[in-house]
Design an enzyme around this catalytic site. Structure first.
Site, PDB file in Angstrom:
ATOM      1  N   CYS A   5       0.865  -1.217  -0.105  1.00 34.09           N
ATOM      2  CA  CYS A   5       0.009   0.068  -0.020  1.00 34.09           C
ATOM      3  C   CYS A   5       0.988   1.257  -0.080  1.00 34.09           C
ATOM      4  CB  CYS A   5      -0.963  -0.185   1.217  1.00 34.09           C
ATOM      5  SG  CYS A   5      -2.100  -1.241   1.023  1.00 34.09           S
ATOM      6  N   HIS A  64      -1.992   8.680   6.100  1.00 33.22           N
ATOM      7  CA  HIS A  64      -2.233   7.548   5.427  1.00 33.22           C
ATOM      8  C   HIS A  64      -3.719   7.021   5.962  1.00 33.22           C
ATOM      9  CE1 HIS A  64      -1.596   3.407   3.305  1.00 33.22           C
ATOM     10  NE2 HIS A  64      -1.729   2.795   4.464  1.00 33.22           N
ATOM     11  N   LYS A 104      -8.870   9.133   2.647  1.00 35.73           N
ATOM     12  CA  LYS A 104      -9.594   7.857   2.644  1.00 35.73           C
ATOM     13  C   LYS A 104     -10.818   7.894   3.241  1.00 35.73           C
ATOM     14  CE  LYS A 104      -5.310   4.956   2.291  1.00 35.73           C
ATOM     15  NZ  LYS A 104      -4.228   6.134   2.656  1.00 35.73           N
ATOM     16  N   PHE A 134       1.461  -3.266   4.189  1.00 42.34           N
ATOM     17  CA  PHE A 134       1.929  -4.373   4.834  1.00 42.34           C
ATOM     18  C   PHE A 134       3.220  -5.204   4.331  1.00 42.34           C
ATOM     19  CE2 PHE A 134      -2.664  -6.354   4.696  1.00 42.34           C
ATOM     20  CZ  PHE A 134      -3.224  -5.665   5.823  1.00 42.34           C
TER      21      PHE A 134
END
Lengths: 410, 428
Positions: B179, B319, B351, B415
């Site tokens: 990501c 993020h 987001k 990740f």
């Protein structure tokens, strides 16, 4: 830069190969590979026909505990990750960065990877049920969540080889994973070389791994009819049957290091990376040959006009393999297609070739021919440099020239 | 302009300008549409209509449904979006569509993999008795009748198609840092220009992976929000009730050039990539080291690379995924880097409106960050109804806010211990 041009920079400081970690069908480490490749390599080829009509070169038995001590770590990975993490550990040890070495925290990780692994038994079960009942969406949702494991998902993430290397070997500088089949290997080596050459970093672990013993991997490549589906033949002898590659399981990692850094810590280098170049040709008629010519001109500009020793990453897929051979023949190069012995390792193929080239330079002698095709001429005498080529089976071209480091320099 | 000192930074390396940007999200087909919707605080999250969702734990996403890609596949939609944003960027950079982009392509794409409809196409017509794992699928592939499916399993296919149309030079570079990939693509382009390898770069992130297996995978990791009833309320970064991220689709492209090259050809300078920082975490495959060491190091690394102090950062594009873990760790990291100033430093998460565009997110949010700097308006963090008392942040709650901001930090974490941060400025 022209449209299919190469990219290269003069490498300052020098970039040395100071560690190699290698596992393949021939075994593990320098000695096993050197011995098998120097004594009638063609007779040492290990093939497995369990995926008939396809041939794969299976990985030799490894004692994973030697490089991945925690069982919990082993369980969190699938085959390609275990192979890669193992080979990465060998490279670090070989470079004199054993477990616990403080330098590991400053070693950047660069990995060439493809897609992860699927559970083909689960897939087959779902397809079977779907064929009987029709609704793939519902079946997928019922069967998949029950059959998939979180760890399997993590094995499917391309950057999780690099992630596992960080975890198992405690490498915590940076972590970059390049993609794009053979181009992944080319980008990896090129990026590591450029960063060290520009002084951005001092030491990089770079490489890749392929688990060839997977039907999902075979399927991905066979959709484009890229696989060799006939009895074994060396790379240069597949053209008449249409060509194709035989995948090989392998892990190939290198420790690349700025010469000053290596000298300061007393590391013993295998070879110097003199030049790296890459290109993307359209593969229209004649294009790939022209791209290779340009790569050779760029990487070999400064070398004397003695016969050029080449470790060719030719896959056996046509027409690119034939195009490569005709360019190399026109230059009277002394060629060895290492894919004939180890199989084609896709993302790991250029790192693997660089490892073999660096090993030959440490020995001071090129390898005897890898096959009996007559293409591979013998070469005696001192070895000053080796060109490694990597022409992707579909796209992407790259070349690396390694040169010998005289004892005075090291 | 004769003052060429502006062309190099404090470390003597070329200043990297952004001269073209393209953006496509669930909120719109281009920069303008997405930006207008974002500053109005609209959500692009909706109920999934692409496929039946019965039985799935999560049935909402930020899908891109307006590209006319039928039937859907991750490859086809990701490519269509990448082409759209790259064209938009090229046009803004005043590069004629027939002209080359004088540099390489650096691109982050989703996994190249066969989806269920493809496996079914291979499986179709095989007699029951001859089914054996993948053997019959391989036999179908061997006939050569399914060559058109190869693109789905080829990582180079999207970069190659993009290079063919956009006219980038050399070999395309494809990156995966999970990501953080979109941010890494920008980092690689900026590094190449700073090294003097090339004068320009096209940096792209694209991701269109809302399909059943994609959702199931993230559900298995308990990463997704299950607030299915009110889709537009599901993504709530830094809120007390946050329960996971919302998968979304999107793409972004940036044309980077050395400032000298950009000015010499009269290109618009939209912003500057000041610096990038990255740090690998060796703690866990999906979680950060509890002390936040890697996140903190990546942020400090970006500041150091830019030659900036924390005081020079006016805004943080977080993020901010809306997972309990990410938002907690990101806040902890921000506190370490910005100290007492943090409560007064605006930190918002795109987001909350566009969801998590995964592989593309770093590029998508870098474009939005530069739009933010240029507009002097901070996009809000919507759905901020119940603050998490442990995360004392100015998240620009719910409503966009005018503010003069010159330099921003954009965070991307992934990740596999991936942490990448960018420092972006408005003026050269």
């Amino acid at each position: 830069m022209t449209k299919s041009s190469v990219n290269t920079v003069a490498g300052h400081p020098e970039v040395w190969v100071t560690g190699i970690g290698l596992v393949s069908s021939l075994g593990e480490g320098f000695e096993a590979h050197d011995a098998a490749l120097r004594s009638h390599a063609a007779e040492n080829v290990v093939m497995d026909s369990r995926f008939s009509p396809y041939l794969v070169h299976p990985l030799a038995q490894l004692d994973l505990n030697k490089q991945i001590p925690k069982k919990s770590d082993q369980r969190q990975m699938e085959g390609w990750q275990r192979i890669g993490v193992y080979a990465a550990g060998l490279a670090l040890d070989d470079a004199g960065l054993p477990r616990g070495s403080p330098l590991r925290a400053h070693t950047d990780v660069v990995v060439a990877a493809g897609s992860g692994e699927r559970d083909t038994a689960v897939d087959a079960r779902i397809l079977e049920a779907a064929a009987a009942d029709g609704d793939i969406a519902v079946l997928g949702k019922e069967v998949l969540p029950a059959a998939l494991r979180p760890t399997l998902f993590l094995a499917q993430l391309s950057n999780l080889l690099a992630g596992n290397i960080s975890i198992v070997h405690n490498l915590t500088a940076s972590s970059r994973t390049y993609m794009g089949e053979e181009m992944a290997g080319i980008s990896s080596i090129e990026n590591a070389w450029r960063r060290i050459g520009a002084g951005q970093t001092q030491i990089v672990l770079v490489g890749g791994a392929l688990n060839a013993e997977r039907e999902d991997l075979l399927l991905g490549y066979e959709l484009g009819c890229n696989l060799w589906a006939h009895p074994f033949a060396p790379v240069w002898r597949r053209r008449d049957a249409g060509g194709g590659f035989a995948p090989g399981s392998a892990g190939a990692f290198l420790v690349l290091e700025a010469s000053g850094h290596a000298r300061a810590r007393g590391a013993r280098p295998y070879a110097r990376i003199a030049s790296v170049a890459s290109a993307r040709s359209s593969r229209a008629s004649g294009e790939v040959g022209r791209a290779l010519e340009e790569l050779i001109r760029t990487t070999c500009a400064e070398r004397p006009s003695t016969p050029l020793p080449v470790l060719s990453g030719a896959s056996g897929v046509e027409p690119v393999t034939e195009a490569e051979l005709s360019v190399l023949r026109a230059r009277a190069a002394v060629v060895r297609a290492y894919g004939s012995v180890l199989g084609h390792t896709v993302e790991a193929h250029l790192p693997l070739g660089v490892a073999l080239g660096a090993m030959a330079l440490r020995r001071g002698a090129f390898y005897p021919p890898f096959d009996d095709s007559g293409v591979e001429l013998s070469m005696d005498g001192a070895l000053d440099d080796v060109l490694i080529t990597s022409l992707g089976h579909w796209r992407g071209e790259g070349a690396v020239r390694l040169s010998r480091i005289s004892t005075g320099e090291a | 302009m004769s003052d060429t000192r502006r062309y190099t930074n404090a470390k003597g390396r070329p200043v990297v300008a952004v001269t073209g940007m393209g953006l496509l999200t669930s909120l719109g087909r281009n920069k303008d549409e997405t930006w207008t919707a974002m500053i109005a605080g609209r959500s692009g999250i909706r109920r999934i209509t692409r496929f039946p969702t019965g039985g799935l734990r999560t049935t909402i996403a930020g899908t891109v449904d307006f590209m006319g890609v039928e039937p859907y596949s991750a490859y086809d939609l990701s490519l269509a979006m990448a082409l759209a944003v790259a064209r938009e960027a090229k046009q803004q950079a005043r590069l004629p569509s027939a002209a080359s982009i004088p540099g390489r392509l650096f691109i982050a794409t989703p996994p190249a993999e066969l989806e269920w409809p493809h496996l079914r196409a291979l499986d179709a017509g095989c007699p029951q008795a001859e089914r054996a794992a993948y053997t019959h699928l391989l036999a179908a592939a061997r006939t050569g009748r399914h060559r058109a499916l190869a693109r789905h399993a080829t990582f180079l296919a999207i970069p190659d198609a993009l290079q063919e149309e956009l006219g980038t030079l050399g070999s395309p570079v494809t990156i995966c840092t999970a990501c953080a990939s979109g941010a890494t693509a920008i980092q690689l382009g900026a590094e190449a220009i700073r090294r003097g390898d090339m004068e320009a770069a096209l940096c792209v992130g694209t991701d269109a992976t809302v399909h059943p297996e994609g959702l199931i995978r993230f559900s298995l990791l308990s990463a997704l929000s299950t607030r299915n009833e009110f889709p537009e309320k599901a993504s709530r970064p830094f809120s007390r009730g946050r329960d996971g991220f919302v998968v979304a689709e999107g793409a972004a492209a940036l044309i980077l050039e050395s400032l000298a090259h950009a000015e010499a050809r009269g290109a618009p300078v939209l912003g500057v990539v000041r610096g990038a920082g990255e740090k690998a975490d060796d703690y866990h495959r999906t979680r950060s080291r509890p002390d936040g060491h890697a996140i903190i190091s990546a942020m400090r690394g970006a500041l150091d690379d830019a030659g900036f102090s924390p005081e020079q950062i006016d805004y943080v594009n977080a993020h901010g995924t809306s997972t309990p873990e990410n938002d907690k760790m990101e806040c902890l990291g921000l506190r370490a880097v910005f100290g007492d100033r943090l409560p007064r430093l605006p930190v918002s998460s795109n987001k909350s409106m566009i969801g998590h565009t995964l592989i593309a997110a770093g590029a998508v949010e870098a474009v939005i960050t530069i739009l933010t700097l240029r507009a002097g308006v901070l996009p809000p963090t919507i759905n901020y109804e119940e603050p998490d008392p442990d995360l004392a942040l100015d998240v620009v709650p719910n409503v966009a806010r005018p503010a003069s901001v010159k330099t921003a930090l954009s965070n991307s974490f992934g990740f596999g211990g991936q942490n990448v941060c960018l420092v972006l400025s408005r003026d050269p």
